[in-house]
Motif scaffolding. Structure first.
Motif, mmCIF file in Angstrom:
data_model
loop_
_atom_site.group_PDB
_atom_site.id
_atom_site.type_symbol
_atom_site.label_atom_id
_atom_site.label_comp_id
_atom_site.label_asym_id
_atom_site.label_seq_id
_atom_site.Cartn_x
_atom_site.Cartn_y
_atom_site.Cartn_z
ATOM 1 N N LYS A 191 26.328 -4.998 -9.049
ATOM 2 C CA LYS A 191 25.764 -3.778 -8.469
ATOM 3 C C LYS A 191 24.376 -3.554 -9.030
ATOM 4 N N VAL A 231 31.980 -6.455 -0.351
ATOM 5 C CA VAL A 231 32.962 -6.864 -1.356
ATOM 6 C C VAL A 231 34.293 -7.240 -0.725
ATOM 7 N N VAL A 268 31.606 -8.745 -8.889
ATOM 8 C CA VAL A 268 30.784 -7.837 -8.100
ATOM 9 C C VAL A 268 29.548 -7.504 -8.921
ATOM 10 N N GLN A 278 36.083 -8.803 -10.179
ATOM 11 C CA GLN A 278 36.508 -8.287 -8.886
ATOM 12 C C GLN A 278 37.844 -8.911 -8.514
ATOM 13 N N THR A 291 34.834 5.388 3.888
ATOM 14 C CA THR A 291 34.063 5.974 2.780
ATOM 15 C C THR A 291 33.113 4.952 2.160
ATOM 16 N N THR A 347 24.664 -4.243 -12.984
ATOM 17 C CA THR A 347 25.932 -4.467 -13.678
ATOM 18 C C THR A 347 26.712 -5.551 -12.954
ATOM 19 N N PHE A 368 20.819 1.475 -3.944
ATOM 20 C CA PHE A 368 21.638 0.468 -4.622
ATOM 21 C C PHE A 368 22.139 -0.575 -3.648
#
Lengths: 276, 276
Positions: free
Chosen positions: B92, B246, B90, B121, B183, B117, B38
């Motif tokens: 994705k 982002v 955003v 944001q 993360t 999608t 992705f």
């Protein structure tokens, strides 16, 4: 008979979905992150073999991923209804964390999604198989080891390494060179009269059939050792076999240039498990 | 304005799908195994920022997973059409290996599925953030390192460790104790005047914004070092910041008991990147 056809039946949260039709939304966390677990169960003469063990491992996986528990009786009923009319088949149950907004953070109150498929399964249990070594390695991470989660790219890449239909499985090492498993099976080697299988504390899956084999070995008085195995240990083993819930127990008769006859302890274990 | 609403728009292989409606079948390999990749792209004033870099990394990921290449111009057009009317958003894009029969083995001729999608944001780039250390570790495996694949349970478990909304990110070590990333972000530390960031050869993602920051550092004459970082290196760094496509570049102002002011080199990099 249902299982004489090629059809696959699918249920999402217990509701039937047409074969090939869209089943989960783009926001499903299983799709986005592999955020979920699965079980692959064997239907033999109309019954789910080792259902209780599958549900127990599922429960463990949900807990490890901090997903809400699922009512086990309800799930057993749902699986039972789905396999009605099938004689010999494979049922695969995926449980994802359900939908979520963008981002890794799980919703505090997630609502897991169950995707259950039942498909025909060709027979073949017990026949000897030829296998190979894979070059794709398994990474070590205790936080994910043992459970049957949906992050399976290592297995996909390993299984993509060969096309030869005569090779039934590939054996995998971890990144440090220890033998772990087959791409979709657990591995057992008989060495000096002891049944040896790798532990699954750092990688690999604690297979339902693996558990049955260890229990059967104890019943027939075959000493068992769960611990590190090197490639050389496997290649010089007296007997070698693989297991999973669908193929049950399969003797390895060839690994590269090495061949084995069907071994005595392997036969005894096949017999003991069939007798249950 | 489209982005004033809360709606998310979804397209599967270029075709619109109603928000929340089923989008992929149960047989999708992304759902079953995390078998895909992705990209998460930032739409700024109606344009996809660093689109070429995202498409380049996507191409690399497809190649690493032995998935067929996707026409880059067609994909750029598809993304461009999907973000029409959005100002700040955003996008994705998930690309799975498509459908497959049961089992890890990929079909020889797979037909990838694109799930795109676009969602609103919230702004916030450049603001300082507080972070924490995660206890969940990243496993090492060079075969999966660097690319943005769909096997993200480690990140999910790490992000699930805290709920405090004042903590924007969690920093992750690998199983050997080396610092890798946040993360969902790459990590940079300024140490003795050198911009240091972990390499991503064993785990972690080669971020699009990470690449931009390394290039910007070189343009402004800031020495760069890509290599191992220990927890103590990070905690004693002169400046610390995180990046992703982002949030762009975010100075870390607090890590447990340690605080930092907005640093001089971080400011210079934010300025250099904004000036592009």
């Amino acid at each position: 008979m249902s299982d004489a056809s090629d059809r696959t039946t699918t249920y999402v949260n217990g509701e039937p979905v047409a074969d090939g039709a869209p089943a989960v939304p783009a926001s499903d966390r299983g799709l986005n992150y592999g955020d979920g677990i699965f079980e692959t169960m064997c239907i033999v003469r109309g019954r789910v073999r080792y259902l209780a063990d599958h549900l127990a491992r599922l429960r463990l996986g949900l807990a490890r991923l901090h997903m809400p528990a699922i009512d086990q009786d309800g799930l057993a009923l749902e699986v039972g209804r789905a396999v009605e009319g099938w004689q010999n088949a494979v049922a695969k149950l995926i449980v994802t964390r359900g939908d979520g907004p963008r981002g890794y953070r799980p919703a505090v109150a997630s609502s897991p999604r169950r995707i259950l498929t039942v498909a025909p399964q060709p027979p073949g249990a017990g026949q000897g198989i030829a296998v190979r070594w894979c070059t794709t390695r398994l990474g070590r991470n205790p936080v994910l080891a043992g459970i049957k989660h949906l992050n399976r790219l290592e297995q996909v890449l390993a299984r993509a390494e060969w096309q030869d239909p005569d090779l039934a499985e590939g054996l995998m090492l971890d990144t440090e060179g220890s033998v772990v498993c087959g791409t979709s099976s657990n591995l057992f080697a008989v060495i000096d009269g002891v049944l040896c299988t790798p532990d699954v504390a750092l990688c690999g899956v604690a297979g339902v059939m693996r558990k049955q084999i260890i229990a059967a070995a104890r019943r027939i008085g075959l000493e068992t050792s769960i611990g590190p195995l090197a490639r050389a240990d496997v290649e010089s083993a007296d007997e070698l076999f693989l297991s999973n819930a669908v193929m049950a127990l399969r003797p390895v008769t060839r690994l590269g240039p090495i061949t084995w006859p069907h071994g005595e302890r392997t036969r005894a274990l096949v017999h003991e498990i069939a007798a249950e």
